[in-house]
Motif scaffolding. Structure first.
Motif, PDB file in Angstrom:
ATOM      1  N   PRO A   1     -11.417  -1.602  -5.216  1.00 10.04           N
ATOM      2  CA  PRO A   1     -12.442  -2.000  -4.248  1.00 10.04           C
ATOM      3  C   PRO A   1     -12.432  -1.147  -2.989  1.00 10.04           C
ATOM      4  O   PRO A   1     -13.482  -0.847  -2.437  1.00 10.04           O
ATOM      5  CB  PRO A   1     -12.076  -3.445  -3.925  1.00 10.04           C
TER       6      PRO A   1
ATOM      7  N   ILE B   1      -2.975 -11.007   0.846  1.00 10.71           N
ATOM      8  CA  ILE B   1      -4.398 -11.079   1.204  1.00 10.71           C
ATOM      9  C   ILE B   1      -5.216 -10.204   0.256  1.00 10.71           C
ATOM     10  O   ILE B   1      -4.703  -9.249  -0.346  1.00 10.71           O
ATOM     11  CB  ILE B   1      -4.651 -10.686   2.675  1.00 10.71           C
TER      12      ILE B   1
ATOM     13  N   ARG C   1     -11.538  -7.320 -14.407  1.00  8.46           N
ATOM     14  CA  ARG C   1     -11.299  -6.228 -15.365  1.00  8.46           C
ATOM     15  C   ARG C   1      -9.830  -5.819 -15.462  1.00  8.46           C
ATOM     16  O   ARG C   1      -9.503  -4.837 -16.116  1.00  8.46           O
ATOM     17  CB  ARG C   1     -12.144  -5.013 -14.984  1.00  8.46           C
ATOM     18  N   GLN C   2      -8.954  -6.534 -14.772  1.00  8.65           N
ATOM     19  CA  GLN C   2      -7.529  -6.180 -14.816  1.00  8.65           C
ATOM     20  C   GLN C   2      -6.832  -6.957 -15.935  1.00  8.65           C
ATOM     21  O   GLN C   2      -6.807  -8.196 -15.909  1.00  8.65           O
ATOM     22  CB  GLN C   2      -6.854  -6.494 -13.477  1.00  8.65           C
TER      23      GLN C   2
ATOM     24  N   GLU D   1      -5.327  -4.825  -4.816  1.00  8.55           N
ATOM     25  CA  GLU D   1      -5.445  -3.633  -5.679  1.00  8.55           C
ATOM     26  C   GLU D   1      -4.172  -2.806  -5.706  1.00  8.55           C
ATOM     27  O   GLU D   1      -4.022  -1.930  -6.551  1.00  8.55           O
ATOM     28  CB  GLU D   1      -6.622  -2.773  -5.216  1.00  8.55           C
TER      29      GLU D   1
ATOM     30  N   GLN E   1       0.756  -2.558 -11.858  1.00  9.47           N
ATOM     31  CA  GLN E   1       0.170  -3.092 -13.096  1.00  9.47           C
ATOM     32  C   GLN E   1       1.193  -3.626 -14.089  1.00  9.47           C
ATOM     33  O   GLN E   1       0.824  -4.316 -15.030  1.00  9.47           O
ATOM     34  CB  GLN E   1      -0.651  -2.006 -13.780  1.00  9.47           C
TER      35      GLN E   1
ATOM     36  N   PHE F   1     -12.265  -3.806 -23.302  1.00 10.54           N
ATOM     37  CA  PHE F   1     -11.518  -4.828 -22.552  1.00 10.54           C
ATOM     38  C   PHE F   1     -11.971  -6.232 -22.949  1.00 10.54           C
ATOM     39  O   PHE F   1     -11.144  -7.130 -23.150  1.00 10.54           O
ATOM     40  CB  PHE F   1     -11.715  -4.595 -21.055  1.00 10.54           C
TER      41      PHE F   1
ATOM     42  N   LYS G   1       0.823  -1.213   0.000  1.00 13.47           N
ATOM     43  CA  LYS G   1       0.000   0.000   0.000  1.00 13.47           C
ATOM     44  C   LYS G   1       0.856   1.260   0.000  1.00 13.47           C
ATOM     45  O   LYS G   1       0.457   2.299  -0.540  1.00 13.47           O
ATOM     46  CB  LYS G   1      -0.900  -0.024   1.232  1.00 13.47           C
TER      47      LYS G   1
ATOM     48  N   ALA H   1     -16.939  -6.538  -4.303  1.00 13.61           N
ATOM     49  CA  ALA H   1     -16.245  -5.469  -5.039  1.00 13.61           C
ATOM     50  C   ALA H   1     -14.972  -5.990  -5.697  1.00 13.61           C
ATOM     51  O   ALA H   1     -14.593  -5.547  -6.780  1.00 13.61           O
ATOM     52  CB  ALA H   1     -15.909  -4.328  -4.087  1.00 13.61           C
ATOM     53  N   ILE H   2     -14.332  -6.958  -5.033  1.00  8.62           N
ATOM     54  CA  ILE H   2     -13.011  -7.355  -5.546  1.00  8.62           C
ATOM     55  C   ILE H   2     -13.127  -8.210  -6.805  1.00  8.62           C
ATOM     56  O   ILE H   2     -12.315  -8.088  -7.726  1.00  8.62           O
ATOM     57  CB  ILE H   2     -12.171  -8.064  -4.454  1.00  8.62           C
ATOM     58  N   LYS H   3     -14.148  -9.045  -6.879  1.00  8.55           N
ATOM     59  CA  LYS H   3     -14.239  -9.926  -8.064  1.00  8.55           C
ATOM     60  C   LYS H   3     -14.426  -9.142  -9.363  1.00  8.55           C
ATOM     61  O   LYS H   3     -13.696  -9.384 -10.328  1.00  8.55           O
ATOM     62  CB  LYS H   3     -15.363 -10.938  -7.868  1.00  8.55           C
ATOM     63  N   PRO H   4     -15.404  -8.212  -9.404  1.00  6.76           N
ATOM     64  CA  PRO H   4     -15.548  -7.431 -10.649  1.00  6.76           C
ATOM     65  C   PRO H   4     -14.300  -6.607 -10.958  1.00  6.76           C
ATOM     66  O   PRO H   4     -13.992  -6.375 -12.120  1.00  6.76           O
ATOM     67  CB  PRO H   4     -16.741  -6.514 -10.355  1.00  6.76           C
ATOM     68  N   TRP H   5     -13.588  -6.191  -9.920  1.00  2.00           N
ATOM     69  CA  TRP H   5     -12.372  -5.421 -10.172  1.00  2.00           C
ATOM     70  C   TRP H   5     -11.290  -6.333 -10.757  1.00  2.00           C
ATOM     71  O   TRP H   5     -10.641  -5.990 -11.751  1.00  2.00           O
ATOM     72  CB  TRP H   5     -11.890  -4.767  -8.869  1.00  2.00           C
TER      73      TRP H   5
ATOM     74  N   ASP I   1     -18.357 -13.121 -13.058  1.00  2.00           N
ATOM     75  CA  ASP I   1     -17.569 -12.348 -12.095  1.00  2.00           C
ATOM     76  C   ASP I   1     -17.591 -10.849 -12.363  1.00  2.00           C
ATOM     77  O   ASP I   1     -17.128 -10.063 -11.541  1.00  2.00           O
ATOM     78  CB  ASP I   1     -16.100 -12.820 -12.108  1.00  2.00           C
ATOM     79  N   PHE I   2     -18.080 -10.467 -13.514  1.00  2.00           N
ATOM     80  CA  PHE I   2     -18.024  -9.053 -13.877  1.00  2.00           C
ATOM     81  C   PHE I   2     -18.990  -8.184 -13.078  1.00  2.00           C
ATOM     82  O   PHE I   2     -18.836  -6.979 -13.002  1.00  2.00           O
ATOM     83  CB  PHE I   2     -18.324  -8.863 -15.366  1.00  2.00           C
TER      84      PHE I   2
ATOM     85  N   SER J   1      -7.344  -7.846   0.377  1.00  4.73           N
ATOM     86  CA  SER J   1      -7.499  -6.390   0.456  1.00  4.73           C
ATOM     87  C   SER J   1      -6.245  -5.656  -0.019  1.00  4.73           C
ATOM     88  O   SER J   1      -6.272  -4.438  -0.195  1.00  4.73           O
ATOM     89  CB  SER J   1      -7.850  -5.967   1.882  1.00  4.73           C
ATOM     90  N   LEU J   2      -5.162  -6.381  -0.252  1.00  3.19           N
ATOM     91  CA  LEU J   2      -3.956  -5.717  -0.771  1.00  3.19           C
ATOM     92  C   LEU J   2      -3.781  -5.901  -2.285  1.00  3.19           C
ATOM     93  O   LEU J   2      -2.881  -5.314  -2.884  1.00  3.19           O
ATOM     94  CB  LEU J   2      -2.710  -6.254  -0.047  1.00  3.19           C
TER      95      LEU J   2
END
Lengths: 201, 607
Positions: free
Chosen positions: B586, A85, A149-150, A90, A94, B571, A67, A142-146, B560-561, A87-88
């Protein structure tokens, strides 16, 4: 199916293998499986095995500094496995490609296990169970859709509970996902019922 | 990279889900069964040209500059078609590309892959400097440089609102003559129309020989001709080429012949029709002739009674089949890159039949499903090492009530007409007493001082005025107590990007069943606020984006989207975001919860 959709940017480096998930969702067990499978691991062994994780934590202290932008250690991480883990995630930079094995487990079991671990550490829970469960659910939703998309990240979701009951099929999927030959026999020796101590019926 | 993309204009999720539940769309259902189906959040406003451009660029109108089918010149308030802008230069008036934002086709080409975009809206004129192969879609003009209307030849006196009517003169027994109006040319005394002689010789009760210029055709009533090539002599040295289809609609005492709008000939276009120029020519030679107009399915001809329902549907089918042939032809040599095409017949069919003949519209869902099956079969040997996307730009709803938005603005004191005027258009507006006006199908502009030619709204009152209009419009109910508007949005609430200042100040998202009238689109002010819609054009999509979501199908798991939006399409198509501004990490989605999670993780020794 995942492999068919490898992100299109040309990957020059071998991906960094990341084991992730909520704390107490089986990440240490997966780390141990990959180590047994033959993958080199990034760990400093600062956090030692204890009653909560009898096989060890396989953590790397500097991961906690993601972070703050401490990324230098990632230069040497290609082709190796490291625990981060959820929460880290993100904060992973990249410019590297990652293959993430994301552990999923019944949330009530995760919370029960976390509670026990807090007790062992002499900590007092600061958030009540219901609220915590809601926050973890929101975090996961929130984490799965994010993640999906990476462009530099591929994810394999592994259900802890299913892994314990059908380890063979998961070992095969993990090998396929990592596109790397693994010692499946040794991997299979890791997931045992002995590790499954926090059950919610 | 190997991506096939089929764009099905106006493919509606409600209809798909209902038909799929009855196993009527087996090929698309394979995506559904594999988790590769989702509703698609489309951009506001959900208009064809806006939505497909947003899909291609992954950006909202603030990022590409196409906000509505109709824009206005703030200086003169004059409306113009947003996807056919022109610029005056030394050579006269020239078409210019409607937008310059990067598309995923362009990005793929820059990465070194072949990229082909077929019939995509707002891609006329072609941009030869960009290495993307294009055939343009909506927005491609006829040979006059307009969106195009046909010509009706009749032995009767007929009056049509838009279609040009030419009287057929009797020239002997069973023989009729007229002149086909062509492009305008500059004559000694101003512009004159180039023409071609046209004659009809009745052969028997069921056949006639039609001669147009040097083209001779034998036609039976109710059947479309092949695509014909016409040459208009314009001046001593210049010949204008055009293509069209004709149909003899009556040969029984009364003779009626209808020609589609005269369209750009890909072999002889004076404008940059395609990129590269040889791409369009090769397709013409290798696959066969094809219509080039941006809206070739002649809804105007049907609305005005020049052709009937079946003739219109036959035309749609001919267009669809030829486009499929072109697509399959290109698939034969497609080894990598991205190949995408928009198939828009469903949109036109739904506009005309969704309300009164829903089964006709449903047949087209079956046609499209069959097409998907054919593509699946052709790609089966690719061993799944490709991406296959099918998506739509919005859904569809009945269009029950026409909304005359300027009349509402007038009734609520935001717009004033000049003394002695009860209705009219923007030329009748008293700009010194007007705070807001509507132009376009979902747009309201404030009459801002310093921006509009005769603006009176000062900068410090803009926000309050927007809030006032938004609140009042949101509370508008019809006589039956139904809300007319689903949502009103301020542009800065939903748009971002360099073009935001050019956009309308308020986006009006109509409730299901309501749509801005055509008059509103052009800034007119009729006498009523609401009017029942009895037109053949009985259904539409220019409502609120939430009312008409689109669809996306993919040969990958989309579960998952979460919510998939137009911003995700680049994308999904090429594995790269063109605009990352929407990708919130997130931790930024629920800051309060994040703090509590961090407390817990610290306690556990993970942070």
């Amino acid at each position: 199916m995942n492999n068919l959709f490898t992100p299109f940017h040309r990957l020059e480096k071998r991906p960094i293998v990341v084991v992730s998930g909520l704390p107490r969702s089986g990440t240490s067990m997966m780390m141990k499986m990959l180590v047994e499978g033959g993958l080199p691991v990034l760990t400093d062994e600062i956090r030692r095995a204890d009653d909560d994780n009898p096989n060890g934590y396989f953590e790397l202290e500097v991961v906690r500094k993601l972070k703050e932008g401490n990324f230098a250690w990632l230069h040497e991480a290609n082709g190796k496995v490291v625990k981060v883990i959820s929460s880290l995630l993100e904060h992973l930079p990249q410019q590297y490609p990652y293959r993430i094995i994301f552990m999923e487990r019944e949330l009530k079991e995760v919370l029960a296990s976390q509670k026990k671990m807090l007790n062992h550490r002499g900590e007092v829970p600061k958030v009540n169970d219901m609220e915590l469960e809601q926050q973890f659910r929101q975090h996961l939703s929130a984490i799965k859709p994010w993640l999906v998309r990476q462009p530099n990240i591929e994810v394999l979701y592994v259900n802890y509970n299913a892994l314990l009951s059908r380890p063979e099929s998961f070992c095969e999927r993990i090998e396929e996902f990592l596109v790397s030959p693994l010692n499946r026999q040794k991997m299979l020796s890791v997931p045992t019922e002995k590790l499954y101590r926090n059950r919610v019926e | 990279m190997k991506t096939i993309l089929l764009g099905f204009d106006s493919f509606d999720p409600n209809i798909f889900e209902e038909m799929a539940s009855q196993n009527e769309l087996p090929h698309l259902q394979t995506f559904l069964d594999a988790g590769g189906y989702s509703r698609l959040d489309v951009c506001s406003p959900p208009q064809t040209e806006v939505s497909w451009t947003s899909i291609a660029t992954g950006a909202d109108p603030g990022g590409h500059g196409i906000f509505d089918f109709v824009h206005r010149d703030p200086e003169t308030y004059m409306p113009y078609v947003s996807i056919l802008p022109m610029r005056k230069n030394a050579l006269g008036e020239q078409f210019i590309p409607p937008y310059s934002a990067k598309t995923f086709f362009e990005e793929a080409a820059e990465l070194g892959y072949p990229a082909t975009a077929l019939w995509w809206p707002a891609m006329f004129p072609a941009r030869p400097e960009i290495p993307v192969m294009t055939l343009p879609g909506l927005g491609t003009p006829d040979i006059r440089g307009q969106l195009g209307v046909g010509v009706l030849f009749s032995t009767e006196v007929e009056d049509k609102e838009k279609t040009k009517v030419v009287r057929l003169e009797r020239a002997g027994k069973g023989r009729f003559k007229a002149l086909l109006p062509g492009p305008q040319v500059q004559g000694r005394d101003g512009p004159v129309e180039a023409t071609l002689p046209i004659s009809i010789d009745t052969l028997d009760a069921d056949a006639a020989r039609v001669t147009i210029g040097n083209q001779q055709l034998q036609l039976r009533p109710g059947e479309w001709s092949e695509i014909i090539e016409l040459r208009f002599k314009v001046g001593m040295l210049f010949t204008a080429h055009a293509i069209t289809r004709v149909i003899l609609t009556q040969l029984n005492g009364i003779v009626r012949l209808y020609t589609l709008p005269l369209q750009i000939h890909p072999l002889h276009s004076i404008w940059h029709y395609s990129s590269s120029g040889s791409f369009a020519k090769n397709l013409w030679k290798d696959v066969g002739p094809y219509l080039t107009l941006g809206w070739p399915q002649d809804t105007t001809g049907l609305e005005e009674g020049c052709i009937n329902d079946n003739q219109f549907l036959d035309l749609c089918y001919l267009i669809f089949e030829r486009r499929k042939q072109i697509f399959f032809h290109l698939m034969k040599d497609f080894h990598e890159g991205v190949l995408g095409g928009i198939f828009d017949c469903l949109d036109r069919v739904q506009h005309m039949f969704f309300r009164d003949k829903p089964e006709v519209a449903r047949d087209w869902y079956r046609h499209l499903d069959q097409f998907v099956g054919e593509v699946q079969e052709k790609t089966s040997s690719w061993n799944g090492k490709h991406r296959f996307l099918v998506l739509s730009d919005h859904g569809f709803r009945p269009f029950v009530h026409k909304v005359h938005l300027n009349r509402w603005l007038l009734a609520h004191g935001y717009l004033a007409l000049k003394d002695g005027t009860a209705s009219g258009d923007l030329s009748n507006v008293d700009w010194n007493n007007t705070k807001a006006y509507a132009v376009g199908l979902n747009s309201i502009y404030l009459n801002v001082a310093g921006r509009e030619g005769q603006g009176i709204v000062e900068a410090d009152s803009v926000e309050d005025l927007l809030t006032d209009i938004k609140e009042q419009l949101s509370a508008w109910k019809d006589a039956g107590g139904n809300l007319v508007v689903h949502k009103v949005r301020m542009k800065h609430e939903i748009y971002s990007g360099p073009y935001i200042r050019f956009g309308p100040d308020l986006l009006v998202g109509y409730a299901s069943g309501y749509r801005a009238s055509a008059e509103t689109g052009l800034g007119k002010i009729p006498e009523k606020m609401l009017e029942p819609n009895h037109d053949h054009w009985g259904a539409d999509h220019c409502m609120d984006a939430e009312i008409v979501p689109g669809v996306i199908f993919a040969n990958r798991d989309l579960r998952d989207f979460g919510n998939i939006s137009f911003r995700d399409i680049p994308f999904l198509a090429i594995g790269k975001h063109l605009d990352q501004s929407h990708l919130k990490p997130p931790s930024q989605m629920n800051l309060q919860g994040q703090e509590k999670l961090e407390e817990q993780l610290k306690g556990l020794g993970y942070l």
